[in-house]
Design a protein around this motif. Structure first.
Motif, PDB file in Angstrom:
ATOM      1  N   GLU A   7      76.809  -7.395  18.926  1.00 57.42           N
ATOM      2  CA  GLU A   7      76.301  -8.012  17.707  1.00 57.42           C
ATOM      3  C   GLU A   7      75.543  -6.943  16.933  1.00 57.42           C
ATOM      4  N   TYR A   8      75.896  -6.765  15.671  1.00 58.34           N
ATOM      5  CA  TYR A   8      75.314  -5.684  14.881  1.00 58.34           C
ATOM      6  C   TYR A   8      74.872  -6.186  13.510  1.00 58.34           C
ATOM      7  N   CYS A   9      73.883  -5.512  12.943  1.00 59.92           N
ATOM      8  CA  CYS A   9      73.323  -5.867  11.648  1.00 59.92           C
ATOM      9  C   CYS A   9      74.205  -5.319  10.530  1.00 59.92           C
ATOM     10  N   VAL A  10      74.777  -6.210   9.734  1.00 59.75           N
ATOM     11  CA  VAL A  10      75.619  -5.809   8.612  1.00 59.75           C
ATOM     12  C   VAL A  10      74.784  -5.150   7.507  1.00 59.75           C
ATOM     13  N   PRO A  11      73.697  -5.795   7.037  1.00 59.04           N
ATOM     14  CA  PRO A  11      72.916  -5.187   5.951  1.00 59.04           C
ATOM     15  C   PRO A  11      72.340  -3.813   6.313  1.00 59.04           C
ATOM     16  N   CYS A  12      72.114  -3.558   7.592  1.00 59.67           N
ATOM     17  CA  CYS A  12      71.531  -2.283   8.027  1.00 59.67           C
ATOM     18  C   CYS A  12      72.575  -1.170   8.112  1.00 59.67           C
ATOM     19  N   VAL A  36      86.457  -6.445  23.864  1.00 58.88           N
ATOM     20  CA  VAL A  36      85.166  -6.092  23.278  1.00 58.88           C
ATOM     21  C   VAL A  36      85.201  -6.589  21.837  1.00 58.88           C
ATOM     22  N   THR A  37      84.370  -7.579  21.534  1.00 57.49           N
ATOM     23  CA  THR A  37      84.375  -8.142  20.191  1.00 57.49           C
ATOM     24  C   THR A  37      83.121  -7.740  19.436  1.00 57.49           C
ATOM     25  N   LEU A  38      83.257  -7.708  18.112  1.00 57.38           N
ATOM     26  CA  LEU A  38      82.143  -7.406  17.228  1.00 57.38           C
ATOM     27  C   LEU A  38      81.719  -8.691  16.539  1.00 57.38           C
ATOM     28  N   ASP A  39      80.422  -8.993  16.599  1.00 61.69           N
ATOM     29  CA  ASP A  39      79.852 -10.155  15.929  1.00 61.69           C
ATOM     30  C   ASP A  39      78.870  -9.666  14.877  1.00 61.69           C
ATOM     31  N   GLY A  44      68.348  -6.381  11.651  1.00 61.04           N
ATOM     32  CA  GLY A  44      68.264  -5.168  12.457  1.00 61.04           C
ATOM     33  C   GLY A  44      68.865  -5.276  13.839  1.00 61.04           C
ATOM     34  N   VAL A  45      69.565  -6.360  14.120  1.00 62.03           N
ATOM     35  CA  VAL A  45      70.105  -6.593  15.454  1.00 62.03           C
ATOM     36  C   VAL A  45      71.180  -5.572  15.829  1.00 62.03           C
ATOM     37  N   PHE A  46      71.130  -5.128  17.053  1.00 61.42           N
ATOM     38  CA  PHE A  46      72.224  -4.397  17.691  1.00 61.42           C
ATOM     39  C   PHE A  46      72.077  -4.685  19.173  1.00 61.42           C
ATOM     40  N   GLU A  47      72.845  -5.656  19.639  1.00 64.37           N
ATOM     41  CA  GLU A  47      72.779  -6.084  21.040  1.00 64.37           C
ATOM     42  C   GLU A  47      74.165  -6.047  21.651  1.00 64.37           C
ATOM     43  N   VAL A  48      74.193  -5.677  22.920  1.00 63.48           N
ATOM     44  CA  VAL A  48      75.448  -5.652  23.665  1.00 63.48           C
ATOM     45  C   VAL A  48      75.294  -6.630  24.825  1.00 63.48           C
TER      46      VAL A  48
END
Length: 77
Positions: A7-12, A36-39, A44-48
């Motif tokens: 899961e990653y932050c788009v605006p960042c 491996v999927t991208l959400d 500011g999120v970046f979680e695996v």
């Protein structure tokens, strides 16, 4: 088999980190993973996560792709 979610932050602008992490995970552990999927996220999120369990959270430490790959591998053993 095991599923990884990033899961990653788009605006960042963290898409490139997410894609590179995804590519490295697939190159390193691909035969032992279902996928491996991208959400997309924000704040500011970046979680695996491996099968729903968080193995890496950028808010707790700086971005380290090698550490992420190692932690995912540890979950596969």
């Amino acid at each position: 088999m095991t599923h990884v979610t990033i899961e990653y932050c788009v605006p960042c602008g963290l898409l490139s980190n997410a894609v590179e992490t995804q590519r490295t995970l697939l190159e390193t552990h691909g035969q032992r993973l279902d996928g491996v999927t991208l959400d997309t996220g924000d704040g500011g999120v970046f979680e695996v996560r491996v099968d729903g369990a968080t193995v890496y959270d950028k808010s707790e430490e700086g971005y380290d792709r090698d550490a992420i790959v190692e932690r995912v591998g540890d979950r596969l053993d």
